[in-house]
Design an enzyme around this catalytic site. Structure first.
Site, PDB file in Angstrom:
ATOM      1  N   LYS A 164      58.974 106.329 -32.916  1.00 57.53           N
ATOM      2  CA  LYS A 164      60.103 107.510 -32.819  1.00 57.53           C
ATOM      3  C   LYS A 164      61.320 106.809 -32.408  1.00 57.53           C
ATOM      4  CE  LYS A 164      58.403 109.986 -29.418  1.00 57.53           C
ATOM      5  NZ  LYS A 164      57.666 109.028 -28.872  1.00 57.53           N
ATOM      6  N   THR A 165      61.515 106.154 -31.323  1.00 55.38           N
ATOM      7  CA  THR A 165      62.569 105.393 -31.007  1.00 55.38           C
ATOM      8  C   THR A 165      63.068 104.550 -32.068  1.00 55.38           C
ATOM      9  OG1 THR A 165      62.049 105.621 -28.706  1.00 55.38           O
ATOM     10  CG2 THR A 165      63.879 104.124 -29.119  1.00 55.38           C
ATOM     11  N   SER A 215      53.517 107.658 -27.666  1.00 49.25           N
ATOM     12  CA  SER A 215      54.514 106.362 -27.253  1.00 49.25           C
ATOM     13  C   SER A 215      53.635 105.144 -27.968  1.00 49.25           C
ATOM     14  CB  SER A 215      54.192 106.203 -25.923  1.00 49.25           C
ATOM     15  OG  SER A 215      54.477 105.086 -25.504  1.00 49.25           O
ATOM     16  N   ARG A 240      59.887  98.393 -20.785  1.00 44.67           N
ATOM     17  CA  ARG A 240      60.499  99.648 -21.246  1.00 44.67           C
ATOM     18  C   ARG A 240      62.006  99.222 -21.000  1.00 44.67           C
ATOM     19  NH1 ARG A 240      58.455 104.453 -24.050  1.00 44.67           N
ATOM     20  NH2 ARG A 240      56.369 104.430 -23.549  1.00 44.67           N
ATOM     21  N   HIS A 259      57.734 116.867 -28.883  1.00 44.68           N
ATOM     22  CA  HIS A 259      57.861 115.584 -28.524  1.00 44.68           C
ATOM     23  C   HIS A 259      58.252 114.637 -29.752  1.00 44.68           C
ATOM     24  CE1 HIS A 259      55.367 111.751 -26.989  1.00 44.68           C
ATOM     25  NE2 HIS A 259      56.578 111.665 -26.782  1.00 44.68           N
ATOM     26  N   ASP A 287      63.480 111.134 -28.144  1.00 45.31           N
ATOM     27  CA  ASP A 287      62.132 111.284 -27.530  1.00 45.31           C
ATOM     28  C   ASP A 287      61.718 112.847 -27.435  1.00 45.31           C
ATOM     29  OD1 ASP A 287      59.501 110.421 -26.584  1.00 45.31           O
ATOM     30  OD2 ASP A 287      59.945 110.928 -24.768  1.00 45.31           O
ATOM     31  N   LYS A 323      58.736 112.497 -17.844  1.00 43.41           N
ATOM     32  CA  LYS A 323      57.787 113.281 -18.511  1.00 43.41           C
ATOM     33  C   LYS A 323      57.460 114.557 -17.766  1.00 43.41           C
ATOM     34  CE  LYS A 323      57.049 110.942 -22.218  1.00 43.41           C
ATOM     35  NZ  LYS A 323      57.501 111.463 -23.357  1.00 43.41           N
ATOM     36  N   ARG A 361      51.756 105.614 -17.342  1.00 41.55           N
ATOM     37  CA  ARG A 361      51.511 106.785 -16.850  1.00 41.55           C
ATOM     38  C   ARG A 361      50.139 107.063 -16.354  1.00 41.55           C
ATOM     39  NH1 ARG A 361      50.686 110.589 -20.122  1.00 41.55           N
ATOM     40  NH2 ARG A 361      50.654 109.457 -21.853  1.00 41.55           N
TER      41      ARG A 361
END
Length: 529
Positions: free
Chosen positions: A239-240, A235, A319, A217, A254, A198, A56
């Protein structure tokens, strides 16, 4: 409402005879290959590269300052302002630029699995692979829904159009501009598809709190007994990975909303980091990457077309984007009840935070507002090794409103539903970054499992004398010495030094939250210099 001019410009663009509308996954894959935008992998996934921007671009994101939002946005370095005239001028340039393209691609769908709170969205892409990304990450509209679909927000993405900062009022050739008045997101100068995802999340973070919905988030899953868990974190904190649990059904990985009715997923897919991905360690994610999935910046064998997830020669921020239905045990639709357990994830590069701690409500509020982690390599331009950072609500880059807005809502919900809160360190142990090692995933999974099953509610704990956490002395499947970070360091004095440095970073960061109560202020680290 969009202005007449903006609506006419959009209509002129999407009525172009070469705009491909709501193509199927198979049709988009064909387009991608025909246009040489990507490569077909052995798994059936499409691999694409994003050029020089592999993460990003937060410094290039702006919100249009106008009468509809100027009194609500938390203006500053995160939410930079751009004036309406600059937006309109750049918008016209981009529209005219796209009109000259041979083909464009349009997706119509939704953000928000709960129909009561969902946002109808439209995504217009210069690249077919970006359109496939949008199709997999958002919620598709069926044929009946398309008949009455009226976009509440439109993304216009032109990655090959580069801004002129001196003329356009941007910081670089890259721009991500959000107009709440015109309900348009304008993206250009970057091929990184994550900007599309995002930017919509940022919009939802503005709209949902106005409807008494906490936007978060976080990832979420639900157990066999209907118990719901949330996993907050930036990130790369897990989390995933941690929400993909074979014994629990996935709600989403997410972005979620917590409404008066419960939790719902904002998305229709997953955007997983796949550095060092293996079937053995993360089978759900590994097996989900198949036909129609999108791999970003993943290196592969030229002959076999087998992805090499260990190769980081392009970026560490590799990703995979895939639809939720590629995961076997999911909640359909992605809606569940109120959370029983909330887990804050941090990747602590100092190696001094305990691997798991149970938080009081006041500690939960303190650490939610703090949002401490280490920004991992590749997630943003210029980040090449972990950097300590504080991101309010574990998602500051995506929060248009003041952090206190979201924190107040979370505190009220913790009270109302008596949710248990834990802080889990998925970062370093045995030393700081460069000396210690990353916490073993198997240990983290065991600790999270114990927390979700209520096994940590009655176990013996010890109080960390620097951070003030209550940490368990025993967790099934985890060596006892791992649970107390100081025990994993050879140099105990070095541990004390690093831990005290981190404690002071917490205190210095928290000074900006001047409206926090004394109880929350006192819930920070015990060491105060």
């Amino acid at each position: 409402m969009k202005s007449v001019e903006q609506t006419s410009l959009l209509q002129e663009l999407i009525s172009h005879k070469k705009v491909q509308k709501n193509l199927s996954v198979s049709q988009l894959v064909e387009k991608i290959l025909d246009r040489d935008e990507g490569t077909l992998m052995s798994t059936g996934a499409i691999q694409a590269t994003t050029g020089k921007y592999t993460g990003r671009s937060p410094d290039d994101k702006f919100i249009v300052r106008d009468e509809t939002c100027e009194n609500f946005i938390d203006w500053g370095s995160v939410n930079q302002a751009i004036d309406e005239k600059s937006f309109d001028n750049l918008y016209k340039k981009v529209i005219n630029y796209l009109k000259e393209k041979d083909e464009l691609f349009e997706f119509r769908g939704f953000a928000g699995a709960d129909k009561k709170y969902r946002l109808p969205i439209q995504v217009i892409n210069e690249y077919a692979w970006h359109n496939l990304f949008a199709k997999q990450l958002f919620i598709s509209a069926d044929d009946e829904e398309l008949q009455s679909h009226d976009p509440g927000f439109t993304v216009v993405s032109a990655p090959t159009y580069k801004a002129d900062p001196a003329v356009d009022g941007t910081n670089s050739e890259t721009f991500i501009l959000v107009s709440f008045k015109k309900r348009i997101i304008l993206i250009g100068g970057t091929e990184y598809a994550g900007e599309i995802k995002k930017s919509i999340f940022s919009v939802m973070n503005y709209l949902l709190p106005q409807r008494e919905v906490l936007s978060m988030h976080c990832s979420a899953n639900v157990g066999q007994e209907g118990d719901v868990a949330l996993f907050f974190g930036l990130s790369g904190t897990g989390k995933t990975t941690l929400s993909a649990d074979p014994y629990r059904r996935l709600i989403g990985d997410d972005e979620h909303g917590w409404s008066p009715n419960g939790v719902f997923n904002v998305e229709g897919g997953c955007y997983a980091k796949c550095i060092n991905l293996s079937q053995e360690k993360e089978p759900q994610i590994f097996d989900a990457i198949r036909f129609g999935s999108v791999l970003e910046n993943v290196i592969f064998d030229k002959n076999s077309r087998i992805p090499d997830y260990d190769d980081t020669s392009l970026t560490e921020n590799t990703r995979a984007a895939y639809p939720l239905e590629n995961v076997d045990n999911i909640v359909t639709p992605s809606v569940a009840g109120h959370p029983n357990t909330i887990i804050f994830l941090t990747a602590d590069a100092s190696g001094t935070l305990p691997p798991i701690s149970k938080l009081t409500k006041e500690q939960a509020m303190y650490h939610f507002l703090s949002g401490y982690t280490s920004k991992l390599a590749g997630t943003e331009r210029g980040v090449t090794e972990p950097q300590a950072t504080f991101s309010a609500c574990f998602g500051s880059p995506f929060l248009p409103l003041a952090p206190s807005t979201y924190a107040k809502m979370l505190g009220e919900k913790i009270d109302q539903f008596n949710s248990n809160v834990f802080l889990v360190n998925t970062g370093w142990t045995g030393g700081s970054y460069g000396v210690g090692n990353r916490m073993k995933l198997s240990y983290t999974r065991a600790m999270v499992h114990a927390a979700l099953e209520g096994e940590l509610n009655t176990v013996e704990t010890t109080k960390d004398d620097i951070f003030g956490f209550e940490t368990p002395m025993h967790v099934p499947g985890v060596p006892d010495e791992v649970l107390v970070p100081k025990n994993t360091w050879e140099d105990k004095e070095a541990y004390d030094t690093e831990a005290k440095k981190l404690a002071m970073k917490f205190h210095n960061n928290f000074k900006k939250f001047t409206q926090a109560s004394d109880e929350i202020n006192q819930a920070g680290p015990l060491y105060r210099g």
